[in-house]
Enzyme design. Structure first.
Site, PDB file in Angstrom:
ATOM      1  CE1 TYR A 122      36.968  29.706  41.653  1.00 45.72           C
ATOM      2  CE2 TYR A 122      37.764  27.908  43.028  1.00 45.72           C
ATOM      3  CZ  TYR A 122      37.778  28.591  41.817  1.00 45.72           C
ATOM      4  OH  TYR A 122      38.583  28.159  40.800  1.00 45.72           O
ATOM      5  CE  LYS A 137      35.465  27.546  39.148  1.00 47.41           C
ATOM      6  NZ  LYS A 137      35.477  27.693  37.684  1.00 47.41           N
TER       7      LYS A 137
HETATM    8  N1  LIG Z   1      44.472  28.906  38.686  1.00 45.03           N
HETATM    9  C1  LIG Z   1      44.040  27.902  39.415  1.00 45.03           C
HETATM   10  O1  LIG Z   1      44.750  27.425  40.317  1.00 45.03           O
HETATM   11  C2  LIG Z   1      42.691  27.308  39.184  1.00 45.03           C
HETATM   12  C3  LIG Z   1      42.353  26.145  39.895  1.00 45.03           C
HETATM   13  C4  LIG Z   1      41.120  25.568  39.697  1.00 45.03           C
HETATM   14  C5  LIG Z   1      40.227  26.116  38.793  1.00 45.03           C
HETATM   15  N2  LIG Z   1      40.568  27.256  38.123  1.00 45.03           N
HETATM   16  C6  LIG Z   1      39.575  27.796  37.201  1.00 45.03           C
HETATM   17  O2  LIG Z   1      40.120  27.923  35.913  1.00 45.03           O
HETATM   18  C7  LIG Z   1      39.516  29.020  35.233  1.00 45.03           C
HETATM   19  C8  LIG Z   1      40.594  29.969  34.744  1.00 45.03           C
HETATM   20  O3  LIG Z   1      41.346  30.398  35.855  1.00 45.03           O
HETATM   21  P1  LIG Z   1      42.706  31.220  35.731  1.00 45.03           P
HETATM   22  O4  LIG Z   1      43.558  30.806  36.855  1.00 45.03           O
HETATM   23  O5  LIG Z   1      43.215  31.145  34.350  1.00 45.03           O
HETATM   24  O6  LIG Z   1      42.139  32.681  36.058  1.00 45.03           O
HETATM   25  P2  LIG Z   1      42.634  34.135  35.616  1.00 45.03           P
HETATM   26  O7  LIG Z   1      44.047  34.112  35.186  1.00 45.03           O
HETATM   27  O8  LIG Z   1      42.218  35.032  36.726  1.00 45.03           O
HETATM   28  O9  LIG Z   1      41.705  34.403  34.333  1.00 45.03           O
HETATM   29  C9  LIG Z   1      40.313  34.458  34.455  1.00 45.03           C
HETATM   30  C10 LIG Z   1      39.704  34.688  33.095  1.00 45.03           C
HETATM   31  O10 LIG Z   1      38.277  34.796  33.233  1.00 45.03           O
HETATM   32  C11 LIG Z   1      37.842  35.957  32.560  1.00 45.03           C
HETATM   33  N3  LIG Z   1      36.642  36.507  33.184  1.00 45.03           N
HETATM   34  C12 LIG Z   1      36.411  36.738  34.492  1.00 45.03           C
HETATM   35  N4  LIG Z   1      35.193  37.273  34.667  1.00 45.03           N
HETATM   36  C13 LIG Z   1      34.625  37.374  33.435  1.00 45.03           C
HETATM   37  C14 LIG Z   1      33.384  37.849  32.949  1.00 45.03           C
HETATM   38  N5  LIG Z   1      32.433  38.331  33.779  1.00 45.03           N
HETATM   39  N6  LIG Z   1      33.141  37.784  31.620  1.00 45.03           N
HETATM   40  C15 LIG Z   1      34.084  37.331  30.772  1.00 45.03           C
HETATM   41  N7  LIG Z   1      35.278  36.855  31.175  1.00 45.03           N
HETATM   42  C16 LIG Z   1      35.554  36.883  32.483  1.00 45.03           C
HETATM   43  C17 LIG Z   1      39.034  36.917  32.642  1.00 45.03           C
HETATM   44  O11 LIG Z   1      38.997  37.834  31.569  1.00 45.03           O
HETATM   45  P3  LIG Z   1      38.695  39.402  31.678  1.00 45.03           P
HETATM   46  O12 LIG Z   1      39.174  39.871  33.001  1.00 45.03           O
HETATM   47  O13 LIG Z   1      39.417  39.941  30.496  1.00 45.03           O
HETATM   48  O14 LIG Z   1      37.206  39.476  31.522  1.00 45.03           O
HETATM   49  C18 LIG Z   1      40.192  35.958  32.446  1.00 45.03           C
HETATM   50  O15 LIG Z   1      40.418  35.731  31.079  1.00 45.03           O
HETATM   51  C19 LIG Z   1      38.553  29.667  36.228  1.00 45.03           C
HETATM   52  O16 LIG Z   1      37.251  29.164  36.038  1.00 45.03           O
HETATM   53  C20 LIG Z   1      39.089  29.187  37.570  1.00 45.03           C
HETATM   54  O17 LIG Z   1      38.087  29.158  38.559  1.00 45.03           O
HETATM   55  C21 LIG Z   1      41.779  27.854  38.289  1.00 45.03           C
END
Ligand SMILES: NC(=O)c1ccc[n+]([C@@H]2O[C@H](COP(=O)([O-])OP(=O)(O)OC[C@H]3O[C@@H](n4cnc5c(N)ncnc54)[C@H](OP(=O)(O)O)[C@@H]3O)[C@@H](O)[C@H]2O)c1
Length: 255
Positions: free
Chosen positions: A161, A165
């Site tokens: 990851y 990133k």
């Molecule tokens: N939450 C945190 O603490 C955090 C911290 C740093 C960075 N981030 C980043 O922020 C972003 C969003 O994170 P989140 O926490 O909101 O995650 P989440 O709730 O797990 O949502 C992830 C999203 O990505 C979509 N996705 C995953 N694989 C996909 C694919 N192959 N094609 C199309 N869509 C896909 C999922 O949709 P479907 O399953 O419907 O496809 C879902 O809408 C990510 O890039 C994550 O790495 C999050």
């Protein structure tokens, strides 16, 4: 129309958000629509996307759902073509779709490595390449890539990851240089620990430990990230490009 979390005028603009079915992407899509943009909501879960589109339309906004796997070149190119056919332009791209497959390096399977790099890094590349064409034609664009604090520093159990990133950050800087002369900005947002499905499984004890590592002493909310994305997506941010903005309660600067 419900007021956005941060006042930005995006009337007549078109935005595409990947990973819009849940979490940060869902909130970003909702907020962009509240600012007046027509929003292309992209992810794999059609039902969740339909619910989001319904909510945006009920609020008086414009949105349409596309079921797309961000790792699939044909699907990515097709959705960008369809968005431009439907709304004649694409102004804002938010590369947000992302996954984790955490494990320590001796146990990491090829598949865990490949899936994370494919979704987080290749997906960002594919959508950026596809969106660049309509943006270059109109000499305007805002590309916002969602990276992570794990891309700024290491994190045990997240080598795949973290590499993806950090890759997004390198990609952001290079593409920013290529597109700056075309009035297209490319920036990254590096969230810290945000409460979504991605972090829900980690449990209350872990969350209390995380809070101790955050100078702000709280976990982030999806709105914290969305506000930053709105600013970078706005015409007001036209002189900011190639940058990484951490939205992490101070986590990346120390404790
Ligand atoms: N939450 C945190 O603490 C955090 C911290 C740093 C960075 N981030 C980043 O922020 C972003 C969003 O994170 P989140 O926490 O909101 O995650 P989440 O709730 O797990 O949502 C992830 C999203 O990505 C979509 N996705 C995953 N694989 C996909 C694919 N192959 N094609 C199309 N869509 C896909 C999922 O949709 P479907 O399953 O419907 O496809 C879902 O809408 C990510 O890039 C994550 O790495 C999050």
């Amino acid at each position: 129309m419900t007021e956005p979390i941060f006042p930005v005028e995006l009337k007549d603009q078109v935005a595409l958000v990947t990973g819009a079915s849940r979490g940060i992407g869902r909130e970003v899509a909702l907020q962009l629509a509240r600012c007046g943009a027509a929003v292309a909501c992209v992810a794999r879960n059609q039902e969740l996307l339909n619910q989001l589109v319904e909510q945006i339309q009920q609020e008086g906004g414009q949105a349409h759902a596309w079921t797309v796997d961000v790792t699939n070149t044909e699907q990515v190119n097709q959705v960008v073509d369809e968005v431009v056919q439907r709304w004649q332009r694409l102004d804002i791209l938010v590369n947000n779709a992302g996954i984790t497959r955490d494990t320590l390096i001796p146990r990491m399977q090829d598949q865990q490595w490949d899936e994370v790099i494919a979704t987080n890094l290749r997906g960002t590349f594919l959508f950026t390449r596809a969106a660049t064409r309509p943006m270059m034609q109109r000499r305007y664009g805002r590309i916002i890539n969602i990276s992570s604090v794990s891309g700024l520093r290491g994190n045990k159990g997240q080598s795949n990851y973290s590499a993806s990133k950090a890759g997004v950050i390198g990609f952001t800087r290079s593409v920013a240089m290529e597109l700056a002369g075309r009035n297209i900005t490319v920036n990254a947002v590096a969230p810290g620990f945000i409460e979504t499905d991605m972090t829900a499984a980690l449990g209350p004890t872990f969350k209390d430990e995380v809070k101790k590592r955050v100078p702000a002493r709280r976990l982030g909310q999806v709105e914290d990230v969305a506000a930053c994305v709105l600013f970078l997506a706005s015409p007001a941010a036209s002189y900011i490009t190639g940058q990484v903005l951490a939205v992490d309660g101070g986590m990346s600067v120390g404790i």
